[in-house]
Every structure is written in structure tokens, then in C-alpha cells.
Write a protein that holds these residues in place. Structure first.
Motif, PDB file in Angstrom:
ATOM      1  N   LYS A 128       1.062  -1.116  -0.078  1.00  0.00           N
ATOM      2  CA  LYS A 128       0.021   0.049  -0.071  1.00  0.00           C
ATOM      3  C   LYS A 128       0.879   1.261  -0.085  1.00  0.00           C
ATOM      4  O   LYS A 128       0.417   2.299  -0.642  1.00  0.00           O
ATOM      5  CB  LYS A 128      -0.907  -0.228   1.386  1.00  0.00           C
ATOM      6  N   GLU A 129       2.085   1.140   0.695  1.00  0.00           N
ATOM      7  CA  GLU A 129       3.071   2.222   0.796  1.00  0.00           C
ATOM      8  C   GLU A 129       3.467   2.850  -0.621  1.00  0.00           C
ATOM      9  O   GLU A 129       3.590   3.960  -1.088  1.00  0.00           O
ATOM     10  CB  GLU A 129       4.160   1.866   1.628  1.00  0.00           C
ATOM     11  N   THR A 130       3.647   1.888  -1.623  1.00  0.00           N
ATOM     12  CA  THR A 130       3.746   2.090  -3.251  1.00  0.00           C
ATOM     13  C   THR A 130       2.625   3.024  -3.689  1.00  0.00           C
ATOM     14  O   THR A 130       3.038   3.810  -4.923  1.00  0.00           O
ATOM     15  CB  THR A 130       4.057   1.114  -3.779  1.00  0.00           C
ATOM     16  N   GLU A 131       1.596   2.958  -3.184  1.00  0.00           N
ATOM     17  CA  GLU A 131       0.577   3.794  -3.797  1.00  0.00           C
ATOM     18  C   GLU A 131       0.413   5.011  -3.267  1.00  0.00           C
ATOM     19  O   GLU A 131       0.081   6.200  -3.743  1.00  0.00           O
ATOM     20  CB  GLU A 131      -0.805   3.164  -3.776  1.00  0.00           C
ATOM     21  N   ILE A 132       0.700   5.060  -1.748  1.00  0.00           N
ATOM     22  CA  ILE A 132       0.834   6.533  -1.107  1.00  0.00           C
ATOM     23  C   ILE A 132       2.034   7.188  -1.560  1.00  0.00           C
ATOM     24  O   ILE A 132       2.115   8.556  -1.494  1.00  0.00           O
ATOM     25  CB  ILE A 132       0.704   6.278   0.410  1.00  0.00           C
ATOM     26  N   HIS A 133       3.238   6.573  -1.600  1.00  0.00           N
ATOM     27  CA  HIS A 133       4.479   7.164  -1.893  1.00  0.00           C
ATOM     28  C   HIS A 133       5.045   6.500  -3.159  1.00  0.00           C
ATOM     29  O   HIS A 133       6.119   5.865  -3.030  1.00  0.00           O
ATOM     30  CB  HIS A 133       5.454   7.153  -0.843  1.00  0.00           C
ATOM     31  N   PRO A 134       4.678   6.715  -4.380  1.00  0.00           N
ATOM     32  CA  PRO A 134       4.957   6.113  -5.366  1.00  0.00           C
ATOM     33  C   PRO A 134       6.317   6.307  -5.915  1.00  0.00           C
ATOM     34  O   PRO A 134       7.026   5.462  -6.899  1.00  0.00           O
ATOM     35  CB  PRO A 134       4.005   6.412  -6.406  1.00  0.00           C
ATOM     36  N   SER A 135       6.945   7.305  -5.756  1.00  0.00           N
ATOM     37  CA  SER A 135       8.219   7.546  -6.263  1.00  0.00           C
ATOM     38  C   SER A 135       9.658   7.206  -5.423  1.00  0.00           C
ATOM     39  O   SER A 135      10.605   7.323  -5.846  1.00  0.00           O
ATOM     40  CB  SER A 135       8.463   9.052  -6.693  1.00  0.00           C
ATOM     41  N   ALA A 136       9.457   6.608  -4.249  1.00  0.00           N
ATOM     42  CA  ALA A 136      10.226   6.215  -3.416  1.00  0.00           C
ATOM     43  C   ALA A 136      11.362   5.007  -4.063  1.00  0.00           C
ATOM     44  O   ALA A 136      10.801   4.241  -4.833  1.00  0.00           O
ATOM     45  CB  ALA A 136       9.893   5.804  -2.050  1.00  0.00           C
ATOM     46  N   PRO A 137      12.568   4.965  -3.391  1.00  0.00           N
ATOM     47  CA  PRO A 137      13.372   4.119  -4.103  1.00  0.00           C
ATOM     48  C   PRO A 137      13.384   2.712  -3.476  1.00  0.00           C
ATOM     49  O   PRO A 137      13.328   1.469  -3.851  1.00  0.00           O
ATOM     50  CB  PRO A 137      14.969   4.630  -3.983  1.00  0.00           C
TER      51      PRO A 137
END
Length: 247
Positions: free
Chosen positions: A166-175
Motif C-alpha cells: 500500500k505504501e507504493t500507492e501512497i508514496h509511488p516515487s520512493a526507491p
């Protein structure tokens, strides 16, 4: 019946050790699966998971790999893979090497899941980095993120995996994305964005991606854990006994 014979009676297999091409047991659908009602597209439904299960158990006093030790009526590796399959991962790729036949036997109860794929890493003796590379090279070219799970962490739950997804949807640009516990200690599983995968593939030896964790720590999404219980890593007999002592 031998594991290979049994599996061949269910699905077609491809064993090719002479060319060095990883063995692939394909149980993966070609199309997308299901999805939550009312959601047209969800990034987290497109993320594959790679379970690293190829290395020898150098610190565990047993002739078999520690991954085959009994746990909850099955084995450690069964529990780890089952948890991954019960999450929202698009697919689950298990990279095996040492004691691969035992790993195959241990996972027979899960092969009906079309998202499961088992890869053989012929270079497993050269360290964890080769298993990481085997998994990364097997995912779809358009994959945006990939999640890694150590095979010897059977308490990593589907809910923890889904929270990271779910974090990839909230913060999609993190490495990177990973849990933290205690006083900021990095945990597992870990998600890599596709743009750092080329760097991940340059790592060699008996390491995975900790160099990238150090490099991108400040820019990574860190998911705080309320309890460190899911982070029990079964490296030694004492770790295994601690696992069995948990209710």
C-alpha cells in the motif's frame, strides 16, 4: 514418488542444468487476477514477490536446510511462501538452490496456486546476490516494483506485506520500502523500485541489497512496526527454538 516425477504428473517442467538456465516451474497465469470490487487499477496488485530460499544453513546444526524444519504442521519455507500467497502480491517466485528437491517437496501443497513460480539458481554457492539476480531476471520487464522476502522468516504476515504494498500507492516515487522496528532497525520484507534494480544486479557475493539500503535510507519509505515479532529470522537452532516457543 520422487518430487520431480510427482510434479511432472501435474504440470510440465523444464529442467535445464547443463546450460545454466534457471529451472522454472511455471504456475503463473498470463493475465491479471481478480482485484478488489470497485477498483479499476491498483498498483499493489501488480507487484511480484521473490522468496529467497537457495542458500545453505551454515549456522544451523542439521544436515537438511533449516527451511525444511517442522513448523505448524508443515515446514518453515511452506509457512513463508503461504503467507506471501495469501497477500495481494501479483505472483510469488521462490528461488531455490541448496536442497532444492526438498524445497520442491515441501511446497507441493501450494502448487495449485497459479501465482506460484519456482526458480532454480545454479549459482547458489556464490552467495545470496545470485539468487537476487535470478529472481529479478525472471520478473516481467515492465514490473514497477518488486518485493523480497527471506525464506527463513515465516512470521512475515500477509497483512505486513500488504501494508508495504500500500505504501507504493501512497508514496509511488520512493526507491525503497521496508519496515522498521526498535530504534530504527531495518526489517523485512523490502520493496525495490524498478529504477534501482540495475544497481541491485551489480551486487556480488553473499549479500543481498543492504548496500542500497544504506545508500537510499534517507529517501526510503519506512513502515513502523508495533511489534518486532514478525522479524524473527531463523538463523540458528536458538532462533528456531524461540519460534517454536511462540504461541
Amino acid at each position: 514418488m520422487q518430487s520431480t516425477e510427482y510434479l511432472q504428473s501435474i504440470r510440465s517442467l523444464s529442467y535445464n542444468f547443463s546450460t545454466g538456465i534457471p529451472l522454472k516451474i511455471h504456475f503463473r497465469n498470463s493475465g491479471a487476477q481478480g482485484g478488489t470490487t470497485g477498483i479499476i487499477y491498483s498498483r499493489m496488485e501488480k507487484i511480484p514477490g521473490i522468496v529467497l530460499a537457495a542458500g545453505p544453513s551454515t549456522r544451523f546444526p542439521d544436515v537438511k536446510t533449516k527451511l525444511l524444519q517442522p513448523f505448524r504442521g508443515r515446514t518453515l519455507i511452506y509457512a513463508t511462501v503461504q503467507n506471501a500467497l495469501q497477500s495481494s502480491l501479483e505472483s510469488v517466485l521462490v528461488v531455490c538452490g541448496y536442497q532444492y528437491e526438498g524445497i520442491l517437496d515441501a511446497l507441493l501443497g501450494l502448487i495449485s496456486d497459479p501465482r506460484l513460480q519456482i526458480l532454480y539458481n545454479p549459482d547458489w554457492r556464490e552467495g545470496r546476490s545470485t539468487s537476487v539476480a535470478t529472481g529479478v531476471k525472471a520478473i516481467k520487464p515492465e514490473t514497477e516494483y518488486v518485493l523480497f522476502i527471506p525464506g527463513d522468516m515465516p512470521l512475515i504476515s500477509p497483512s505486513l506485506i500488504n501494508s508495504l504494498l500500500k505504501e507504493t500507492e501512497i508514496h509511488p516515487s520512493a526507491p525503497l520500502y521496508f519496515p522498521i522496528y526498535g530504534e530504527g532497525k531495518k526489517g523485512n520484507p523490502i520493496i525495490y523500485h524498478r529504477r534501482v534494480l540495475p544497481e541491485l544486479l551489480t551486487i556480488s557475493g553473499d549479500v543481498s541489497g543492504y548496500e542500497l539500503v544504506l545508500k537510499y535510507f534517507d529517501r526510503a519509505v519506512k513502515y513502523p512496526l508495533r511489534s518486532p515479532e514478525t522479524q524473527l529470522n531463523i538463523n540458528t537452532l536458538e532462533d528456531y527454538q524461540a519460534l517454536l516457543a511462540m504461541k
